[in-house]
Design a protein around this motif. Structure first.
Motif, PDB file in Angstrom:
ATOM      1  N   LEU A 136      67.347  65.500  20.467  1.00 42.97           N
ATOM      2  CA  LEU A 136      66.477  66.210  21.403  1.00 42.97           C
ATOM      3  C   LEU A 136      65.036  65.707  21.342  1.00 42.97           C
ATOM      4  CD1 LEU A 136      67.827  69.838  20.848  1.00 42.97           C
ATOM      5  CD2 LEU A 136      68.184  68.407  22.865  1.00 42.97           C
ATOM      6  N   VAL A 137      64.564  65.399  20.151  1.00 43.71           N
ATOM      7  CA  VAL A 137      63.158  64.987  20.018  1.00 43.71           C
ATOM      8  C   VAL A 137      62.981  63.482  20.161  1.00 43.71           C
ATOM      9  CG1 VAL A 137      62.620  66.958  18.547  1.00 43.71           C
ATOM     10  CG2 VAL A 137      63.276  64.777  17.496  1.00 43.71           C
ATOM     11  N   THR A 138      64.075  62.732  20.299  1.00 40.40           N
ATOM     12  CA  THR A 138      63.958  61.278  20.446  1.00 40.40           C
ATOM     13  C   THR A 138      64.438  60.798  21.808  1.00 40.40           C
ATOM     14  OG1 THR A 138      66.117  60.971  19.362  1.00 40.40           O
ATOM     15  CG2 THR A 138      64.140  60.850  17.969  1.00 40.40           C
ATOM     16  N   SER A 139      64.589  61.696  22.771  1.00 43.03           N
ATOM     17  CA  SER A 139      64.918  61.268  24.124  1.00 43.03           C
ATOM     18  C   SER A 139      63.764  60.446  24.686  1.00 43.03           C
ATOM     19  CB  SER A 139      65.194  62.474  25.016  1.00 43.03           C
ATOM     20  OG  SER A 139      64.021  63.252  25.170  1.00 43.03           O
ATOM     21  N   GLU A 140      64.023  59.728  25.760  1.00 41.45           N
ATOM     22  CA  GLU A 140      62.995  58.846  26.322  1.00 41.45           C
ATOM     23  C   GLU A 140      61.741  59.611  26.723  1.00 41.45           C
ATOM     24  OE1 GLU A 140      62.351  55.682  30.037  1.00 41.45           O
ATOM     25  OE2 GLU A 140      64.321  56.567  29.643  1.00 41.45           O
ATOM     26  N   SER A 141      61.922  60.734  27.412  1.00 38.16           N
ATOM     27  CA  SER A 141      60.761  61.504  27.863  1.00 38.16           C
ATOM     28  C   SER A 141      60.022  62.123  26.675  1.00 38.16           C
ATOM     29  CB  SER A 141      61.205  62.597  28.829  1.00 38.16           C
ATOM     30  OG  SER A 141      62.113  63.502  28.217  1.00 38.16           O
ATOM     31  N   SER A 142      60.761  62.559  25.653  1.00 36.65           N
ATOM     32  CA  SER A 142      60.129  63.166  24.477  1.00 36.65           C
ATOM     33  C   SER A 142      59.327  62.127  23.700  1.00 36.65           C
ATOM     34  CB  SER A 142      61.184  63.795  23.567  1.00 36.65           C
ATOM     35  OG  SER A 142      61.870  64.839  24.233  1.00 36.65           O
ATOM     36  N   ARG A 143      59.908  60.940  23.530  1.00 34.26           N
ATOM     37  CA  ARG A 143      59.192  59.884  22.805  1.00 34.26           C
ATOM     38  C   ARG A 143      57.943  59.447  23.561  1.00 34.26           C
ATOM     39  NH1 ARG A 143      61.818  55.588  22.964  1.00 34.26           N
ATOM     40  NH2 ARG A 143      63.810  56.196  23.892  1.00 34.26           N
ATOM     41  N   ALA A 144      58.057  59.372  24.888  1.00 34.39           N
ATOM     42  CA  ALA A 144      56.890  58.987  25.680  1.00 34.39           C
ATOM     43  C   ALA A 144      55.787  60.031  25.576  1.00 34.39           C
ATOM     44  CB  ALA A 144      57.296  58.789  27.143  1.00 34.39           C
ATOM     45  N   ALA A 145      56.170  61.318  25.633  1.00 32.54           N
ATOM     46  CA  ALA A 145      55.179  62.394  25.543  1.00 32.54           C
ATOM     47  C   ALA A 145      54.549  62.447  24.162  1.00 32.54           C
ATOM     48  CB  ALA A 145      55.843  63.735  25.877  1.00 32.54           C
ATOM     49  N   LEU A 146      55.356  62.295  23.120  1.00 34.03           N
ATOM     50  CA  LEU A 146      54.826  62.330  21.759  1.00 34.03           C
ATOM     51  C   LEU A 146      53.894  61.146  21.504  1.00 34.03           C
ATOM     52  CD1 LEU A 146      54.729  63.510  18.925  1.00 34.03           C
ATOM     53  CD2 LEU A 146      56.809  62.229  18.376  1.00 34.03           C
ATOM     54  N   GLY A 147      54.304  59.968  21.962  1.00 31.75           N
ATOM     55  CA  GLY A 147      53.454  58.798  21.785  1.00 31.75           C
ATOM     56  C   GLY A 147      52.131  58.939  22.503  1.00 31.75           C
ATOM     57  N   LEU A 148      52.178  59.448  23.737  1.00 29.36           N
ATOM     58  CA  LEU A 148      50.938  59.651  24.493  1.00 29.36           C
ATOM     59  C   LEU A 148      50.056  60.677  23.805  1.00 29.36           C
ATOM     60  CD1 LEU A 148      49.280  59.117  27.096  1.00 29.36           C
ATOM     61  CD2 LEU A 148      50.491  61.068  28.119  1.00 29.36           C
ATOM     62  N   SER A 149      50.637  61.770  23.311  1.00 26.18           N
ATOM     63  CA  SER A 149      49.852  62.798  22.637  1.00 26.18           C
ATOM     64  C   SER A 149      49.177  62.257  21.387  1.00 26.18           C
ATOM     65  CB  SER A 149      50.745  63.990  22.268  1.00 26.18           C
ATOM     66  OG  SER A 149      51.098  64.741  23.406  1.00 26.18           O
ATOM     67  N   LEU A 150      49.911  61.486  20.590  1.00 23.23           N
ATOM     68  CA  LEU A 150      49.338  60.941  19.364  1.00 23.23           C
ATOM     69  C   LEU A 150      48.203  59.969  19.671  1.00 23.23           C
ATOM     70  CD1 LEU A 150      52.583  60.332  17.261  1.00 23.23           C
ATOM     71  CD2 LEU A 150      50.852  62.098  16.898  1.00 23.23           C
ATOM     72  N   ARG A 151      48.388  59.118  20.684  1.00 25.52           N
ATOM     73  CA  ARG A 151      47.355  58.135  21.027  1.00 25.52           C
ATOM     74  C   ARG A 151      46.110  58.819  21.566  1.00 25.52           C
ATOM     75  NH1 ARG A 151      51.849  55.594  23.306  1.00 25.52           N
ATOM     76  NH2 ARG A 151      51.148  56.146  25.401  1.00 25.52           N
ATOM     77  N   THR A 152      46.304  59.722  22.516  1.00 29.38           N
ATOM     78  CA  THR A 152      45.140  60.375  23.126  1.00 29.38           C
ATOM     79  C   THR A 152      44.446  61.301  22.148  1.00 29.38           C
ATOM     80  OG1 THR A 152      46.622  62.065  24.059  1.00 29.38           O
ATOM     81  CG2 THR A 152      46.025  60.201  25.482  1.00 29.38           C
ATOM     82  N   ALA A 153      45.217  61.995  21.294  1.00 26.86           N
ATOM     83  CA  ALA A 153      44.594  62.866  20.296  1.00 26.86           C
ATOM     84  C   ALA A 153      43.777  62.050  19.305  1.00 26.86           C
ATOM     85  CB  ALA A 153      45.662  63.676  19.565  1.00 26.86           C
ATOM     86  N   ALA A 154      44.266  60.865  18.945  1.00 19.94           N
ATOM     87  CA  ALA A 154      43.509  60.003  18.033  1.00 19.94           C
ATOM     88  C   ALA A 154      42.199  59.549  18.676  1.00 19.94           C
ATOM     89  CB  ALA A 154      44.352  58.792  17.635  1.00 19.94           C
ATOM     90  N   VAL A 155      42.267  59.143  19.945  1.00 22.46           N
ATOM     91  CA  VAL A 155      41.054  58.701  20.643  1.00 22.46           C
ATOM     92  C   VAL A 155      40.070  59.856  20.804  1.00 22.46           C
ATOM     93  CG1 VAL A 155      40.131  57.765  22.803  1.00 22.46           C
ATOM     94  CG2 VAL A 155      42.240  56.837  21.851  1.00 22.46           C
ATOM     95  N   SER A 156      40.570  61.026  21.175  1.00 20.32           N
ATOM     96  CA  SER A 156      39.682  62.175  21.350  1.00 20.32           C
ATOM     97  C   SER A 156      39.059  62.593  20.020  1.00 20.32           C
ATOM     98  CB  SER A 156      40.446  63.355  21.973  1.00 20.32           C
ATOM     99  OG  SER A 156      41.424  63.865  21.087  1.00 20.32           O
ATOM    100  N   THR A 157      39.789  62.428  18.920  1.00 19.03           N
ATOM    101  CA  THR A 157      39.225  62.749  17.608  1.00 19.03           C
ATOM    102  C   THR A 157      38.089  61.791  17.260  1.00 19.03           C
ATOM    103  OG1 THR A 157      41.374  63.590  16.873  1.00 19.03           O
ATOM    104  CG2 THR A 157      39.759  63.071  15.165  1.00 19.03           C
ATOM    105  N   VAL A 158      38.257  60.519  17.592  1.00 19.55           N
ATOM    106  CA  VAL A 158      37.170  59.554  17.381  1.00 19.55           C
ATOM    107  C   VAL A 158      35.950  59.939  18.205  1.00 19.55           C
ATOM    108  CG1 VAL A 158      36.463  57.152  17.703  1.00 19.55           C
ATOM    109  CG2 VAL A 158      38.723  57.665  16.761  1.00 19.55           C
ATOM    110  N   LEU A 159      36.179  60.344  19.458  1.00 19.33           N
ATOM    111  CA  LEU A 159      35.070  60.801  20.302  1.00 19.33           C
ATOM    112  C   LEU A 159      34.392  62.032  19.697  1.00 19.33           C
ATOM    113  CD1 LEU A 159      36.423  60.409  23.961  1.00 19.33           C
ATOM    114  CD2 LEU A 159      34.612  59.088  22.846  1.00 19.33           C
ATOM    115  N   CYS A 160      35.199  62.941  19.154  1.00 16.67           N
ATOM    116  CA  CYS A 160      34.631  64.132  18.519  1.00 16.67           C
ATOM    117  C   CYS A 160      33.734  63.749  17.352  1.00 16.67           C
ATOM    118  CB  CYS A 160      35.751  65.062  18.039  1.00 16.67           C
ATOM    119  SG  CYS A 160      36.594  65.952  19.358  1.00 16.67           S
ATOM    120  N   LEU A 161      34.145  62.739  16.595  1.00 15.62           N
ATOM    121  CA  LEU A 161      33.320  62.293  15.476  1.00 15.62           C
ATOM    122  C   LEU A 161      32.025  61.649  15.969  1.00 15.62           C
ATOM    123  CD1 LEU A 161      36.035  60.790  13.096  1.00 15.62           C
ATOM    124  CD2 LEU A 161      34.506  62.693  12.574  1.00 15.62           C
TER     125      LEU A 161
END
Length: 261
Positions: free
Chosen positions: A41-66
């Motif tokens: 369930l957590v490794t379907s194509e749509s789930s992996r795409a959403a998780l990857g996007l969340s991790l990337r954008t959250a990392a970038v936004s955290t850098v901006l926060c710093l």
């Protein structure tokens, strides 16, 4: 649980009810997950795409926060005038706003018809409903967590060390990098981790300002919301995944023996 002499015994009952109110839904989520199919369930194509996007954008936004939050925290911690109260109020607003209202505010500013976005579009720059919009929405809601955490740490730190370093001839930038920031490192780490966690879990502002295009703007919380209608099992599994991340974040920030605040 209530061994202190200034805590009446009857306090334990409402305390336990409050704990149950918070813990039982989490237990219900754990019981709802189909553990036999969890990985699928957590490794379907749509789930992996959403998780990857969340991790990337959250990392970038955290850098901006710093990059933005550390200077803002320093300015607030070292100021006591009327303007600092106004600025602090502005910083705290995203904490109390419904996220969807934040998304509408971002759309009104950076959207194609926004007061700033329409001018940016004249130069070929589009922000709304792009990955950049996801990062901006996450930064908007998570930046206050870093600012208020670090400001509190800065105000609690002993200013004497910085004063001594300045007296010995250290430049302000050197004092900041070698004395002040190391003193408040626990608060800085706590604010950074909380900002990342908040960005990772952001939904309302993101879906309003960025939409839901798979692989481009559909972050994990949005994927959970969409799966809730078509595949409740997948939604429960992904929701548990976010809860697990939150538990890890809490374990990092609130380590036994010390408070990050």
């Amino acid at each position: 649980m209530t061994g202190r002499s200034d805590v009446p015994r009857w306090i334990a009952l409402p305390a336990l009810v409050g704990l149950a109110l918070l813990a039982l839904p989490l237990a219900g989520l754990v019981l709802r997950v189909e553990w036999g199919d969890f990985l699928g369930l957590v490794t379907s194509e749509s789930s992996r795409a959403a998780l990857g996007l969340s991790l990337r954008t959250a990392a970038v936004s955290t850098v901006l926060c710093l990059l933005l939050g550390v200077p803002l925290s320093l300015s607030l911690a070292r100021s006591s005038g009327h303007w600092s109260s106004v600025v602090r109020a502005v910083v705290l607003v995203p904490l109390v706003l419904p996220p969807v209202v934040g998304g509408i505010a971002l759309l009104a500013t950076f959207g194609r018809r926004g007061w700033l976005g329409q001018h940016l579009e004249a130069f070929g720059v589009e922000i709304a409903f792009t990955t950049v919009a996801v990062v901006l929405a996450q930064t908007f809601v998570s930046l206050p967590f870093l600012v208020i955490t670090l400001e509190g740490a800065l105000r609690a730190a002993d200013p004497g060390y910085a004063d001594v370093a300045a007296t010995l001839g250290a430049a302000p930038g050197r004092v900041l990098g070698r004395v002040t920031l190391p003193l408040v490192a626990p608060g800085l780490v706590a604010g950074t981790v909380l900002s990342f966690a908040r960005a990772l879990g952001e939904f309302g502002a993101t879906v309003t300002f960025a939409g839901s295009l798979q692989g481009v703007t559909r972050a994990l919380p949005t994927e959970i919301y969409l799966q809730r209608e078509v595949d409740p099992d997948a939604a429960a599994a992904l929701a548990f995944l976010l809860v697990a991340v939150a538990v890890v974040v809490i374990a990092v920030v609130h380590r036994p023996g010390r408070s990050p605040w």
